[in-house]
Design a protein around this motif. Structure first.
Motif, PDB file in Angstrom:
ATOM      1  N   GLU A   1       0.823  -1.210   0.000  1.00  0.00           N
ATOM      2  CA  GLU A   1       0.000   0.000   0.000  1.00  0.00           C
ATOM      3  C   GLU A   1       0.856   1.258   0.000  1.00  0.00           C
ATOM      4  N   ILE A   2       1.952   1.239   0.738  1.00  0.00           N
ATOM      5  CA  ILE A   2       2.865   2.384   0.741  1.00  0.00           C
ATOM      6  C   ILE A   2       3.409   2.629  -0.658  1.00  0.00           C
ATOM      7  N   ALA A   3       3.813   1.564  -1.345  1.00  0.00           N
ATOM      8  CA  ALA A   3       4.318   1.715  -2.710  1.00  0.00           C
ATOM      9  C   ALA A   3       3.240   2.242  -3.641  1.00  0.00           C
ATOM     10  N   ARG A   4       2.015   1.746  -3.485  1.00  0.00           N
ATOM     11  CA  ARG A   4       0.918   2.200  -4.345  1.00  0.00           C
ATOM     12  C   ARG A   4       0.629   3.686  -4.132  1.00  0.00           C
ATOM     13  N   LEU A   5       0.528   4.084  -2.879  1.00  0.00           N
ATOM     14  CA  LEU A   5       0.250   5.489  -2.578  1.00  0.00           C
ATOM     15  C   LEU A   5       1.360   6.393  -3.088  1.00  0.00           C
ATOM     16  N   ALA A   6       2.607   5.992  -2.874  1.00  0.00           N
ATOM     17  CA  ALA A   6       3.729   6.813  -3.337  1.00  0.00           C
ATOM     18  C   ALA A   6       3.697   6.969  -4.853  1.00  0.00           C
ATOM     19  N   GLY A   7       3.313   5.902  -5.554  1.00  0.00           N
ATOM     20  CA  GLY A   7       3.185   5.987  -6.997  1.00  0.00           C
ATOM     21  C   GLY A   7       2.122   6.979  -7.412  1.00  0.00           C
ATOM     22  N   GLU A   8       1.004   7.011  -6.689  1.00  0.00           N
ATOM     23  CA  GLU A   8      -0.052   7.984  -6.970  1.00  0.00           C
ATOM     24  C   GLU A   8       0.424   9.405  -6.685  1.00  0.00           C
ATOM     25  N   PHE A   9       1.138   9.575  -5.589  1.00  0.00           N
ATOM     26  CA  PHE A   9       1.637  10.906  -5.236  1.00  0.00           C
ATOM     27  C   PHE A   9       2.571  11.439  -6.321  1.00  0.00           C
ATOM     28  N   ALA A  10       3.366  10.560  -6.887  1.00  0.00           N
ATOM     29  CA  ALA A  10       4.332  10.978  -7.905  1.00  0.00           C
ATOM     30  C   ALA A  10       3.650  11.528  -9.147  1.00  0.00           C
ATOM     31  N   GLN A  11       2.391  11.150  -9.382  1.00  0.00           N
ATOM     32  CA  GLN A  11       1.661  11.588 -10.572  1.00  0.00           C
ATOM     33  C   GLN A  11       0.737  12.770 -10.294  1.00  0.00           C
ATOM     34  N   ASP A  12       0.636  13.184  -9.040  1.00  0.00           N
ATOM     35  CA  ASP A  12      -0.316  14.230  -8.652  1.00  0.00           C
ATOM     36  C   ASP A  12       0.353  15.605  -8.700  1.00  0.00           C
ATOM     37  N   ARG A  13       0.104  16.336  -9.759  1.00  0.00           N
ATOM     38  CA  ARG A  13       0.761  17.637  -9.936  1.00  0.00           C
ATOM     39  C   ARG A  13       0.214  18.699  -8.991  1.00  0.00           C
ATOM     40  N   ALA A  14      -0.936  18.458  -8.380  1.00  0.00           N
ATOM     41  CA  ALA A  14      -1.478  19.435  -7.436  1.00  0.00           C
ATOM     42  C   ALA A  14      -0.943  19.233  -6.024  1.00  0.00           C
ATOM     43  N   LEU A  15      -0.273  18.117  -5.785  1.00  0.00           N
ATOM     44  CA  LEU A  15       0.214  17.804  -4.443  1.00  0.00           C
ATOM     45  C   LEU A  15       1.441  18.643  -4.109  1.00  0.00           C
ATOM     46  N   ARG A  16       1.495  19.140  -2.876  1.00  0.00           N
ATOM     47  CA  ARG A  16       2.627  19.973  -2.472  1.00  0.00           C
ATOM     48  C   ARG A  16       3.491  19.346  -1.397  1.00  0.00           C
ATOM     49  N   ALA A  17       2.938  18.432  -0.603  1.00  0.00           N
ATOM     50  CA  ALA A  17       3.727  17.793   0.462  1.00  0.00           C
ATOM     51  C   ALA A  17       3.002  16.546   0.937  1.00  0.00           C
ATOM     52  N   VAL A  18       3.773  15.653   1.595  1.00  0.00           N
ATOM     53  CA  VAL A  18       3.228  14.424   2.176  1.00  0.00           C
ATOM     54  C   VAL A  18       3.724  14.323   3.614  1.00  0.00           C
ATOM     55  N   VAL A  19       2.834  13.957   4.519  1.00  0.00           N
ATOM     56  CA  VAL A  19       3.200  13.690   5.914  1.00  0.00           C
ATOM     57  C   VAL A  19       2.911  12.222   6.206  1.00  0.00           C
ATOM     58  N   VAL A  20       3.894  11.524   6.780  1.00  0.00           N
ATOM     59  CA  VAL A  20       3.713  10.126   7.187  1.00  0.00           C
ATOM     60  C   VAL A  20       3.749  10.083   8.711  1.00  0.00           C
ATOM     61  N   ARG A  21       2.758   9.451   9.303  1.00  0.00           N
ATOM     62  CA  ARG A  21       2.674   9.400  10.761  1.00  0.00           C
ATOM     63  C   ARG A  21       2.131   8.057  11.212  1.00  0.00           C
ATOM     64  N   GLY A  22       2.339   7.737  12.478  1.00  0.00           N
ATOM     65  CA  GLY A  22       1.754   6.539  13.060  1.00  0.00           C
ATOM     66  C   GLY A  22       0.530   6.900  13.873  1.00  0.00           C
ATOM     67  N   CYS A  23      -0.400   5.975  13.971  1.00  0.00           N
ATOM     68  CA  CYS A  23      -1.600   6.196  14.770  1.00  0.00           C
ATOM     69  C   CYS A  23      -1.356   5.759  16.221  1.00  0.00           C
ATOM     70  N   GLY A  24      -2.038   6.414  17.122  1.00  0.00           N
ATOM     71  CA  GLY A  24      -2.023   5.983  18.517  1.00  0.00           C
ATOM     72  C   GLY A  24      -1.059   6.711  19.421  1.00  0.00           C
ATOM     73  N   GLY A  25      -0.037   7.391  18.845  1.00  0.00           N
ATOM     74  CA  GLY A  25       0.872   8.179  19.655  1.00  0.00           C
ATOM     75  C   GLY A  25       2.006   7.412  20.307  1.00  0.00           C
ATOM     76  N   ARG A  26       1.970   6.073  20.300  1.00  0.00           N
ATOM     77  CA  ARG A  26       3.020   5.297  20.960  1.00  0.00           C
ATOM     78  C   ARG A  26       4.104   4.838  20.009  1.00  0.00           C
ATOM     79  N   ALA A  27       3.817   4.856  18.712  1.00  0.00           N
ATOM     80  CA  ALA A  27       4.800   4.385  17.743  1.00  0.00           C
ATOM     81  C   ALA A  27       4.543   5.013  16.380  1.00  0.00           C
ATOM     82  N   PHE A  28       5.633   5.372  15.710  1.00  0.00           N
ATOM     83  CA  PHE A  28       5.567   5.651  14.270  1.00  0.00           C
ATOM     84  C   PHE A  28       5.353   4.307  13.586  1.00  0.00           C
ATOM     85  N   SER A  29       6.280   3.399  13.797  1.00  0.00           N
ATOM     86  CA  SER A  29       6.106   1.992  13.428  1.00  0.00           C
ATOM     87  C   SER A  29       7.188   1.178  14.117  1.00  0.00           C
TER      88      SER A  29
END
Length: 259
Positions: free
Chosen positions: A29-57
């Motif tokens: 899924e990370i690879a798929r999303l990154a591929g979509e981001f690479a084609q999105d000319r309107a996109l200006r930035a990406v933030v990657v975060r972990g849920c729950g506050g105890r871990a990024f991963s």
């Protein structure tokens, strides 16, 4: 989401009950999303975060190891998926920011290293305890972390299996800023806003030229990518607007490159 009318993507690693461990489906899924981001000319930035506050991963989902990583033939496919995901994140043409809270271990540390900038809370910890599991790092993930902290520091992490705190990560260059837990969202948002208010041409060029300089020390100013970026910047409207805004003592309003 949008910041000042500019599109920003937020990727949330969503398994807080397992410290956002990354299974094979997550890497795909990370690879798929990154591929979509690479084609999105309107996109200006990406933030990657972990849920729950105890871990990024906390890294790879070890529950998958018996079926996905034991045996060289099976492990090859898994490792290729991880390498593809990390390379895809690094190839996104806009800034990718890792907002780290808590653990960034193993694959989590490697994913953070594949991002352009890492912001971390004071309680965050980083490490790659591969020798405790009996696995090896591929070249893609090794290069990502080594570029950030250097070969000797990466070897220390691998040899010792230690987890370093955010202050040590900052000293090594793995993290660019350490903030209190309650301030990390605000600091991340401020960085994203700065990116969105800057010239899109300049921001993309800053990422691509820096990556090229690190990957190909033999590149010259005549490199095809550098020439294309040079022409886009100096023949486009952003430079004129930047100079005019400076002269008129007002904030610039950049429009080049927006769809």
């Amino acid at each position: 989401m949008e910041v000042d009318g500019r599109r920003v993507a937020v990727v949330s690693l969503g398994r807080p009950e397992r410290h956002n461990a990354l299974d094979l489906a997550a890497w795909h899924e990370i690879a798929r999303l990154a591929g979509e981001f690479a084609q999105d000319r309107a996109l200006r930035a990406v933030v990657v975060r972990g849920c729950g506050g105890r871990a990024f991963s906390a890294g790879a989902d070890i529950a998958e190891f018996p079926s996905r990583r034991i045996g060289a033939g099976v492990a090859d496919g898994y490792n290729e998926s991880v390498a593809r995901a990390l390379a895809s994140v690094a190839a996104v043409p806009v800034p990718v920011i890792a907002m780290v809270q808590g653990l960034a271990v193993g694959g989590g540390c490697e994913l953070a290293a594949a991002c352009d900038v890492r912001l971390a809370t004071v309680g965050s910890r980083f490490g790659i305890p591969a020798t405790r599991l009996g696995v090896t790092l591929g070249l893609t993930e090794t290069r990502a972390v080594s570029r950030a902290i250097g070969a000797a520091n990466l070897k220390y992490l691998l040899f010792s299996g230690a987890l370093i705190d955010a202050r040590q990560a900052l000293a090594w260059g793995l993290v660019q800023q350490v903030v209190e837990e309650e301030g990390v969202v605000e600091v991340t948002a401020a960085l994203v806003q700065s990116i969105c208010l800057g010239s899109e041409v300049s921001v993309r060029a800053a990422k691509q030229v820096t990556d090229l300089a690190g990957a190909d020390p033999s590149a010259t100013e005549q490199h095809e990518l550098l020439r294309a970026l040079h022409e886009e910047a100096y023949d486009g409207p952003d430079l004129r607007e930047g100079v005019a805004a400076f002269t008129e003592r007002r904030p610039p309003v950049f429009r080049a490159g927006r769809s």
